[in-house]
Structure formats: C-alpha cells, structure tokens
Design an enzyme around this catalytic site. Structure first.
Site, PDB file in Angstrom:
ATOM      1  N   ARG A 164       0.741  -0.909   0.738  1.00 41.15           N
ATOM      2  CA  ARG A 164      -0.174  -0.200  -0.089  1.00 41.15           C
ATOM      3  C   ARG A 164       1.112   1.238  -0.165  1.00 41.15           C
ATOM      4  NH1 ARG A 164      -2.455  -3.886  -0.387  1.00 41.15           N
ATOM      5  NH2 ARG A 164      -5.294  -4.142   0.359  1.00 41.15           N
ATOM      6  N   SER A 233     -11.244  -1.014   3.866  1.00 33.46           N
ATOM      7  CA  SER A 233      -9.399  -1.309   4.898  1.00 33.46           C
ATOM      8  C   SER A 233      -9.534  -0.253   5.690  1.00 33.46           C
ATOM      9  CB  SER A 233      -8.079  -2.248   4.483  1.00 33.46           C
ATOM     10  OG  SER A 233      -8.503  -3.499   3.896  1.00 33.46           O
ATOM     11  N   GLU A 329      -4.867   2.868   7.044  1.00 29.46           N
ATOM     12  CA  GLU A 329      -4.254   2.753   4.989  1.00 29.46           C
ATOM     13  C   GLU A 329      -5.107   3.714   4.750  1.00 29.46           C
ATOM     14  OE1 GLU A 329      -5.392   0.759   1.573  1.00 29.46           O
ATOM     15  OE2 GLU A 329      -6.894   0.463   3.577  1.00 29.46           O
TER      16      GLU A 329
HETATM   17  N1  EPU Z   1      -9.164 -11.647  10.405  1.00 32.38           N
HETATM   18  C1  EPU Z   1     -10.647 -11.656  12.036  1.00 32.38           C
HETATM   19  N2  EPU Z   1     -11.981 -10.915  11.824  1.00 32.38           N
HETATM   20  C2  EPU Z   1     -12.336 -10.071  11.373  1.00 32.38           C
HETATM   21  C3  EPU Z   1     -10.909 -10.066   9.592  1.00 32.38           C
HETATM   22  C4  EPU Z   1      -9.888 -10.763  10.171  1.00 32.38           C
HETATM   23  O1  EPU Z   1     -10.298 -12.032  12.425  1.00 32.38           O
HETATM   24  O2  EPU Z   1     -13.162  -9.310  11.657  1.00 32.38           O
HETATM   25  C5  EPU Z   1      -8.188 -12.439  10.088  1.00 32.38           C
HETATM   26  C6  EPU Z   1      -8.995 -14.197   9.389  1.00 32.38           C
HETATM   27  O3  EPU Z   1      -8.249 -14.983  10.043  1.00 32.38           O
HETATM   28  C7  EPU Z   1      -9.098 -14.085   8.072  1.00 32.38           C
HETATM   29  C8  EPU Z   1      -7.228 -12.519   8.233  1.00 32.38           C
HETATM   30  O4  EPU Z   1      -7.647 -11.744   8.796  1.00 32.38           O
HETATM   31  O5  EPU Z   1      -8.588 -15.034   7.394  1.00 32.38           O
HETATM   32  C9  EPU Z   1      -7.579 -12.105   6.372  1.00 32.38           C
HETATM   33  O6  EPU Z   1      -8.554 -11.304   6.326  1.00 32.38           O
HETATM   34  P1  EPU Z   1      -9.097 -10.879   4.861  1.00 32.38           P
HETATM   35  O7  EPU Z   1      -8.982 -12.148   4.102  1.00 32.38           O
HETATM   36  O8  EPU Z   1     -10.473 -10.237   5.606  1.00 32.38           O
HETATM   37  O9  EPU Z   1      -7.701 -10.281   4.197  1.00 32.38           O
HETATM   38  P2  EPU Z   1      -7.496  -8.847   5.243  1.00 32.38           P
HETATM   39  O10 EPU Z   1      -6.162  -9.258   5.643  1.00 32.38           O
HETATM   40  O11 EPU Z   1      -8.528  -8.471   6.682  1.00 32.38           O
HETATM   41  C10 EPU Z   1      -6.467  -7.539   3.598  1.00 32.38           C
HETATM   42  C11 EPU Z   1      -6.630  -5.753   2.578  1.00 32.38           C
HETATM   43  C12 EPU Z   1      -7.972  -5.857   2.214  1.00 32.38           C
HETATM   44  C13 EPU Z   1      -8.031  -6.835   0.649  1.00 32.38           C
HETATM   45  C14 EPU Z   1      -8.006  -8.781   1.413  1.00 32.38           C
HETATM   46  C15 EPU Z   1      -8.484  -9.925   0.997  1.00 32.38           C
HETATM   47  C16 EPU Z   1      -5.111  -4.686   4.233  1.00 32.38           C
HETATM   48  C17 EPU Z   1      -4.908  -3.483   4.622  1.00 32.38           C
HETATM   49  N3  EPU Z   1      -5.972  -5.835   3.680  1.00 32.38           N
HETATM   50  O12 EPU Z   1      -7.475  -7.631   4.471  1.00 32.38           O
HETATM   51  O13 EPU Z   1      -7.701  -4.938   1.629  1.00 32.38           O
HETATM   52  O14 EPU Z   1      -9.471  -7.072   0.093  1.00 32.38           O
HETATM   53  O15 EPU Z   1      -7.209  -8.296   2.070  1.00 32.38           O
HETATM   54  O16 EPU Z   1      -7.307  -9.755  -0.108  1.00 32.38           O
HETATM   55  O17 EPU Z   1      -4.346  -5.336   3.544  1.00 32.38           O
HETATM   56  C18 EPU Z   1      -8.501  -2.779   1.476  1.00 32.38           C
HETATM   57  O18 EPU Z   1      -7.580  -2.549   1.052  1.00 32.38           O
HETATM   58  O19 EPU Z   1      -9.675  -1.187   1.529  1.00 32.38           O
HETATM   59  C19 EPU Z   1      -8.479  -3.640   1.705  1.00 32.38           C
HETATM   60  C20 EPU Z   1     -10.137  -4.216   2.018  1.00 32.38           C
END
Ligand code: EPU
Length: 333
Positions: A164, A233, A329
């Site tokens: 990012r 995010s 972010e």
């Molecule tokens: N998780 C939880 N609780 C939650 C959310 C997530 O426990 O409420 C844990 C779970 O273990 C899950 C893991 O976090 O398996 C990852 O969650 P998710 O796949 O939703 O991805 P993220 O790491 O929370 C990132 C990006 C998102 C992108 C997703 C999918 C960032 C800051 N965010 O989120 O990007 O859509 O991966 O690849 O890196 C954005 O930048 O606006 C955005 C939505």
C-alpha cells in the site's frame, strides 16, 4: 472551471458532509496543464489534493484547499506481443471497469483485484492489493505532470512500490498529478489462487471465474459504501519481526500471519481488532463492521472526528493487548 465552496458529499465513500474551498475536474492532459499554469492554481500550489473516487479518504472537516479530480477516461492497447498486451488507461477510469474490460478479453493479471473501489490514478499511488495480488505487478509506467505542467514518466521501479505504498506518498507527494497508467496484462498464464479460500470458491478455471469468486467474497465481507459509508480497510496489516510473532503465538496459538520475508510476518489487523472485542461495536455514530473488523463504518451522520476517535480507541487497545502499533491505511485529511 473552478467551483468554489463545493460539497464533497458525493466524492467520499465515508459519506462525510464536508466542503472544499475549490474543486476542479480535467478531462485531458491539456486541460490539466492549462489549469496548473493558470492564475487560478497559484494560491493552491501548496494546498491541493488529488482525489479519485474518494474511496480511501476520511475528511475530518471542510478542506480549505483545491481538490483536483481527473476525468481522463480513455483506454487503449498501445503494444501487443504473442504473450502480453500493454493498456494505457486514463487516471479517471473506474478501476473495476478496467478489470471488467480485461476479464472480458480473457487477459490475465487484474482479476484478483476485482471490485476494489476507486480510480486508476489512485491505484498507482496506493498500490491497491487483494487476494494475493498487488497492482504494482501489472504497472509498466505511470505518466504525470509536475506543477509546472511538464510531463514525466515513472517506470515501475521509480515508483518504489511497497505494501500500500509508493513514491507518490513520500518524496513525490504534492509534486505530480498522475494522468495515465500503463498496465501489462498477459494473454495466458496460471491463475493466482494462493490466497485464503479463493480456490474453494472457484466454479471453473478462467479469469472470469476468479473475478466472480473475488466479487462474491468481497460482497460477503465488505460493506457497500452506497449503503453504509466506509473506506475499505481502515488500517494496514502490521508487519512485525518473526521473534515477536513467535512470542505472541505462545500466548495466542491461533494468531494468523502471512510471510513477508525471513525476518518478518504480516498479521491481519482484523484479527487483532476482533480479539480486542471491537468487531461490530459502535462509538457514537461510527462503528466497526460486523463482518470485517478492519473496516470502520459511518452509521449515518458521523463526523470525521468521531471515526478518528473510534480508530484511536482501537489503536490503543491493540497496543495494550498485543504490543503492536497498527496504523491507518486510509488518508485522513
Ligand atoms: N480476520 C479476523 N477477523 C476479522 C477480519 C479478519 O479474524 O474481522 C482474520 C482472519 O483470520 C482472516 C484474516 O484475518 O482469515 C484475513 O482476512 P481477510 O481475508 O478479510 O483480509 P485482510 O488481511 O483483513 C486484506 C486487505 C483487503 C483485501 C483482503 C483480501 C489490507 C489492509 N487489507 O484484508 O484490502 O481485500 O486482504 O485480500 O491489506 C482494502 O485495502 O481496503 C482492502 C479491503
């Protein structure tokens, strides 16, 4: 045409009812150049903000400068080989329209980045990423004008992409306005299904199927800004040393991580926030989304300060419980 005292309500997905002192759109490089070289721009040279769809912004109050918004909307294949095509896309094109366009042509590379809100110019600043892909893997070059209207082309390397992150958020911040981004898409290749349960969601094995699966996953977790103000995010996933992660895992055996390199891992901030009990909780008119704790939402009528207060509470709790500092972010203006 510069508009004064302009409402930004339709220009930020958080739904903040704020105004800009001035606002202007440009539909071509020539229009942007004449604006930058005009007397209108002089008072704002040090006080302007380029926005895309306003999907990664939180306004704390009225903005006293000039908002610039590209409506440069062409898309053209500028080079083609047996393996790849290079597509030059205007900074004002809706990012997901470009993804849909590429998927329709069976071009590979952008499909994992389906349904990300925002515009092409911002994709190159923010290095948008999701489902195991980052847009920097596709960017060949970025065209921009400096504040005197001179053109400059940044190669992918010159953009210094990170998670990012790019040079446009640091040394080049406020110095250039992006006009076009050229992406390299492949005519065929392996699908990138490495992330989470993307593979399980797939109904076939085409880029179209990836797009469908990604759109469905996003729709199930992320709130639609048209219904509930948000900017995706709110926090970045923190990168921490492996030794710290190992200590935390002794105490919290289920703590997830993604590998960054030999020394570091990235921990999902959503998990940390959920463990602190914030998922689904509200503070005033701001709240933590019930399906994805990384997303803060405007329940209706929230001010930027209310969202910032909620964020500060979360940051404090995560710091106290895990000793990890999470940072926004979203750009807070
Ligand atoms: N998780 C939880 N609780 C939650 C959310 C997530 O426990 O409420 C844990 C779970 O273990 C899950 C893991 O976090 O398996 C990852 O969650 P998710 O796949 O939703 O991805 P993220 O790491 O929370 C990132 C990006 C998102 C992108 C997703 C999918 C960032 C800051 N965010 O989120 O990007 O859509 O991966 O690849 O890196 C954005 O930048 O606006 C955005 C939505």
């Amino acid at each position: 045409m510069l508009k004064r005292d302009y409402s930004l309500l339709g220009h930020n997905t958080f739904g903040m009812d704020v105004k800009a002192a001035a606002y202007v759109e440009y539909a071509s490089v020539e229009e942007l150049r004449s604006l930058l070289c005009s007397a209108d721009f002089v008072p704002y040279r040090e006080n302007f903000l380029v926005i895309g769809a306003g999907s990664n912004l939180l306004f704390k109050g009225d903005y006293d400068g000039l908002i610039l918004h590209s409506t440069i909307c062409e898309k053209a294949i500028v080079e083609e080989t047996d393996e790849a095509v290079w597509v030059r896309v205007g900074s004002g094109v809706c990012w997901d329209d470009f993804v849909a366009w590429s998927v329709e042509r069976d071009l590979h590379g952008a499909e994992n980045l389906s349904a990300i809100p925002g515009e092409v110019g911002a994709s190159a600043v923010q290095n948008i990423g999701a489902y195991g892909a980052e847009v920097c893997q596709l960017i060949e070059r970025v065209e921009a004008l400096d504040l005197d209207g001179q053109e400059r082309i940044f190669t992918n390397e010159e953009c210094r992409y990170g998670y990012r992150d790019s040079i446009f958020k640091h040394e080049m911040r406020g110095k250039y306005v992006i006009t076009y981004v050229t992406y390299r898409l492949k005519k065929q290749g392996e699908l990138n299904l490495s992330y989470g349960n993307l593979r399980e969601r797939m109904k076939g094995n085409s880029v179209r199927d990836v797009r469908e699966a990604v759109c469905a996953m996003r729709a199930s977790k992320l709130p639609d800004p048209a219904l509930l103000g948000n900017a995706g995010s709110f926090f970045k996933n923190p990168v921490i040393p492996r030794w710290q992660y190992d200590h935390l895992r002794d105490v919290y055996p289920s703590i997830p991580c993604y590998s960054v390199d030999d020394e570091q891992v990235k921990v999902p901030a959503g998990w940390l926030i959920e463990q602190c009990g914030w998922k689904g909780r509200t503070l005033g008119r701001a709240a933590v989304h019930e399906h994805q704790a990384l997303v803060l939402v405007n329940r209706g009528g929230a001010t930027g300060d209310e969202v910032v207060a909620l964020a500060a509470n979360i940051v404090g709790d995560v710091q106290r419980k895990f000793g990890i500092e999470i940072s926004p972010e979203v750009n807070i203006i």
